[in-house]
Design a protein around this motif. Sequence first.
Motif, mmCIF file in Angstrom:
data_model
loop_
_atom_site.group_PDB
_atom_site.id
_atom_site.type_symbol
_atom_site.label_atom_id
_atom_site.label_comp_id
_atom_site.label_asym_id
_atom_site.label_seq_id
_atom_site.Cartn_x
_atom_site.Cartn_y
_atom_site.Cartn_z
ATOM 1 N N ARG A 1 -54.503 -31.964 -64.399
ATOM 2 C CA ARG A 1 -54.409 -32.662 -63.160
ATOM 3 C C ARG A 1 -55.130 -33.918 -62.882
ATOM 4 N N ASN B 1 -49.575 -37.014 -47.191
ATOM 5 C CA ASN B 1 -50.606 -35.607 -48.167
ATOM 6 C C ASN B 1 -51.238 -35.508 -48.862
ATOM 7 N N GLY B 2 -52.318 -35.441 -49.323
ATOM 8 C CA GLY B 2 -52.246 -35.012 -51.058
ATOM 9 C C GLY B 2 -52.234 -36.384 -51.556
ATOM 10 N N GLY C 1 -54.679 -38.079 -51.731
ATOM 11 C CA GLY C 1 -55.967 -38.682 -53.122
ATOM 12 C C GLY C 1 -57.018 -39.191 -51.706
ATOM 13 N N LYS C 2 -57.316 -39.296 -50.682
ATOM 14 C CA LYS C 2 -57.566 -39.789 -49.921
ATOM 15 C C LYS C 2 -59.572 -39.397 -49.542
ATOM 16 N N SER C 3 -59.074 -38.366 -49.581
ATOM 17 C CA SER C 3 -60.005 -37.131 -49.226
ATOM 18 C C SER C 3 -61.199 -37.365 -50.409
ATOM 19 N N THR C 4 -60.365 -37.012 -51.770
ATOM 20 C CA THR C 4 -61.139 -37.193 -53.022
ATOM 21 C C THR C 4 -61.898 -38.642 -53.176
ATOM 22 N N GLN D 1 -63.932 -34.356 -43.207
ATOM 23 C CA GLN D 1 -62.297 -33.623 -42.798
ATOM 24 C C GLN D 1 -62.872 -31.895 -42.085
ATOM 25 N N HIS E 1 -54.323 -41.553 -40.544
ATOM 26 C CA HIS E 1 -53.548 -40.930 -41.166
ATOM 27 C C HIS E 1 -52.383 -41.783 -39.783
HETATM 28 N N1 LIG Z 1 -60.988 -29.197 -55.955
HETATM 29 C C1 LIG Z 1 -59.972 -29.459 -56.618
HETATM 30 N N2 LIG Z 1 -58.833 -28.631 -57.131
HETATM 31 C C2 LIG Z 1 -57.631 -28.519 -57.368
HETATM 32 N N3 LIG Z 1 -57.363 -28.914 -56.821
HETATM 33 C C3 LIG Z 1 -57.309 -30.617 -55.622
HETATM 34 C C4 LIG Z 1 -58.797 -30.158 -55.238
HETATM 35 N N4 LIG Z 1 -59.152 -30.636 -54.437
HETATM 36 C C5 LIG Z 1 -58.340 -31.579 -54.039
HETATM 37 N N5 LIG Z 1 -57.405 -31.342 -55.026
HETATM 38 C C6 LIG Z 1 -55.488 -31.984 -55.019
HETATM 39 O O1 LIG Z 1 -55.842 -33.449 -54.857
HETATM 40 C C7 LIG Z 1 -54.560 -33.908 -54.216
HETATM 41 C C8 LIG Z 1 -55.536 -34.815 -53.272
HETATM 42 O O2 LIG Z 1 -56.551 -34.153 -52.314
HETATM 43 P P1 LIG Z 1 -57.503 -35.158 -51.155
HETATM 44 O O3 LIG Z 1 -57.657 -34.106 -50.429
HETATM 45 O O4 LIG Z 1 -57.631 -36.164 -51.847
HETATM 46 O O5 LIG Z 1 -55.496 -35.924 -50.089
HETATM 47 P P2 LIG Z 1 -55.723 -36.612 -49.022
HETATM 48 O O6 LIG Z 1 -55.327 -37.493 -49.000
HETATM 49 O O7 LIG Z 1 -57.177 -36.293 -48.485
HETATM 50 O O8 LIG Z 1 -54.487 -35.203 -48.071
HETATM 51 P P3 LIG Z 1 -54.589 -35.120 -46.790
HETATM 52 O O9 LIG Z 1 -53.722 -36.215 -46.038
HETATM 53 O O10 LIG Z 1 -53.661 -33.542 -46.459
HETATM 54 O O11 LIG Z 1 -56.207 -34.983 -45.977
HETATM 55 C C9 LIG Z 1 -53.776 -32.490 -53.331
HETATM 56 O O12 LIG Z 1 -52.775 -32.155 -54.315
HETATM 57 C C10 LIG Z 1 -54.999 -31.376 -53.595
HETATM 58 O O13 LIG Z 1 -54.269 -30.153 -53.827
#
Ligand SMILES: Nc1ncnc2c1ncn2[C@@H]1O[C@H](COP(=O)(O)OP(=O)(O)OP(=O)(O)O)[C@@H](O)[C@H]1O
Lengths: 346, 255
Positions: B15, B37-38, B40-43, B83, B193
């Motif tokens: 994925r 949410n989800g 990908g910001k944190s990633t 976070q 957010h």
């Molecule tokens: N190590 C991982 N293994 C599998 N899926 C992951 C991993 N890290 C993140 N994800 C998935 O990647 C997607 C993006 O995650 P991320 O934490 O970057 O979102 P975000 O934008 O920071 O969300 P939020 O607003 O909730 O903090 C999520 O659906 C999460 O489940």
Amino acid sequence: MTGAAVSGAFLESLVRRGLPGVAVLAAAILAGVVIGETPLPFSTAVAVLANHLWEAGHAVDPVDAGIIWHYRMPRTLVAAACGAGLALSGVVLQSLVRNALADPYLLGVSAGASTGAVAVTIMGLGGGLIGISAGAFGGATLAFLLVAALARAAGGGPVQLVLAGIAGSQLFNALTSFFIAKSANAEQARGIMFWLLGNLSGVRWPDVSLALPALAVGFVVCLWFVRAMDAFSFGAESAASLGVPVRRVQVVLIGVATLMTATMVSLVGSIGFVGLVIPHAMRFVVGPRHARLIPAVALAGAVFLIAADVASRLLIPGQVVPIGVVTALVGAPGFALILVRNRRRA
Amino acid sequence: MRLAATSLGWRAGSRAIVRDVALEVASGEVFGLIGPNGSGKSTLLRLLGGLLPHACGEVRLDGQPLSALSRREIARRIALVEQQADTAEALTVRDAVELGRTPWLSMLAPFGAADAAIVTECLSAVDMLHLEDSAWSTLSGGERQRVHIARALAQRPRLLLLDEPTNHLDIHHQLALLRLVNRLDVTVVVALHDLNQAMSCDRLGVMEGGRLVACGPPAEVLTPDRLASIFRVGATPLRDPADDAMLFRFHCLEA
Ligand SMILES: Nc1ncnc2c1ncn2[C@@H]1O[C@H](COP(=O)(O)OP(=O)(O)OP(=O)(O)O)[C@@H](O)[C@H]1O
Ligand SMILES: [Mg+2]
């Protein structure tokens, strides 16, 4: 501040903190030498040590001198090295896997080391002190990798790690029993079983020359990485963002923890709870920062195992209780305390 | 410090979590990342900090690729506030902030008076100096967050990556933090957010499904159409009579 001033202050603090530690250790070693089935006066012990260390030429009864120099001295030194080494291994594992219950015994590392050592002994692969220790190191490394992989596959939580450790310990203990049943004669088997419980009575000077270097390497490496271990407080990713080369630090530190555990197990068998109880007690005394925790744990581990060895000689008159039994008698309640305290925090 | 990322990507198994993100942030700029949410910001923040294994693409700091720097060299330039990061160790607040000095210390350069002064300064920057001796476990969520920020500041970074730094803070400390971040002489990438807070960034990037779908000044990026399609809310722009600043009032679309 100039470099000279920095290193001056550093040396001063080293002396101020180190000297009392060395004094405590020396007193513990001396006590370990004089207390026993045949109590010997301090003056005799000091005279024998002086004779051997700088040829002081004191007149001492040769039997007493033999007991002190050939039996009690190496035994006490190895006890100290084992205590320090196992306690340091515990701190390293607890810091890196961020689990208060991580310890070479609970994670199956000691069991793996036993299996390796027994396999080498019985199958006569290479034999000798170094061969046995190498076998123990191989077994310990294999056990850690297996347990870590299993814990990861099971979801990687703290509970999973401990459960994986149980599985690993059981597997390697079973393998050890299998090797013994398959290849050892009755006499060998008895000896090995006694050694497995932790036994210092066979220790001589050659063991010292293996135990002390292993401890020295481990201690120096731990001191070198005190800041890295601190940086793991908030997890591996946080450590990485603080500039710690996580993979390399994990390999080196777990490597020396395994090396210390394997060496100690190959010399005296598997001694439990030192790596768990000593670090926890010392966190209470000096706090969680590793710059202070590492020396404190090494010292306390050494003193604890010398005391346990003395107790093992005195507990039942005329008989030696395996030292692993003594540490377990103290350690298991300590372990229970840690469990209860952890629950309160969670 | 100028940050440039090209074709950044990361996948978990099969994925794709972040796909083909290209991004440039000028020196001293405050760049906001928004998205559901989800998305990908944190990633993306962790990718920018070089913290994820097997990442695609390249990150450059002042033209220098991150892959050419050691972890320690990176940590002297980039600090990340995650976070959620917690510890079971009995650390004090000051201990936790002292960790921020790690990349600057070595055997030959032990923790000294200058480091202690930096730690004190960072503690007072987030208004935590009065609690410096408290145990980590006794802190409230917002206090922990402020300590994390102080630790990141103690790294003396030139690029600060903040992942929802205001989400536990009371309103006073939210505003104080945003003002602090805007005043600092560092480049900032911050995931947020609160879209009204995001308005105070120099530029915004919008994440959706792992892609950076829009990028530009807040007023251009936050159009009613985009708010409806990506954030699934209706928005009425309002003007504050005090300083004529624009802000949004949100309402549910489904209702
Ligand atoms: N190590 C991982 N293994 C599998 N899926 C992951 C991993 N890290 C993140 N994800 C998935 O990647 C997607 C993006 O995650 P991320 O934490 O970057 O979102 P975000 O934008 O920071 O969300 P939020 O607003 O909730 O903090 C999520 O659906 C999460 O489940
Ligand atoms: Mg996030």
